[in-house]
Design a protein around this motif. Structure first.
Motif: not given
Length: 109
Positions: A29-36, A45-57
């Motif tokens: 993957p370009a990005l891996v996201a974790f949420a509780s 909207d928050a989820a879309a912002a979190l994964v909108s770019k392949p950068t670390t947050f």
């Protein structure tokens, strides 16, 4: 497939997360996201912002707060790790592919 008996603040949460990360990296993957699960229902909207770019947050603090101090988890870790080096991250994290691979390559805990 491994199974982890998790409890709030347990090392098993870390082990389960690392196992999920290993599985995710199989698809390159370009990005891996974790949420509780406590974030459900998810703010779209928050989820879309979190994964909108392949950068670390990653947002974290090096102070025991947000329920962490009340559960005394900080004190348990403090016995093993120098207090100045203990940090707690938010439950929403996005890792770039580079950072995800680096985390997966860390020594097992």
């Amino acid at each position: 497939r491994d199974h982890y008996e998790t409890r709030w603040g347990s090392i098993e949460l870390v082990r389960a997360t690392l196992a999920l990360l290993d599985d995710a990296l199989r698809d390159d993957p370009a990005l891996v996201a974790f949420a509780s699960e406590t974030c459900v229902p998810i703010d779209v909207d928050a989820a879309a912002a979190l994964v909108s770019k392949p950068t670390t947050f990653l947002q974290c603090t090096c102070r025991p707060d947000n329920g962490y101090a009340r559960e005394r988890q900080w004190e348990k870790v403090d016995r093993v790790i120098e207090a100045a080096k203990i940090c707690k991250a938010d439950q929403w994290v996005a890792l770039s592919a580079t950072h995800a691979r680096a985390c997966a390559a860390l020594d097992a805990c």
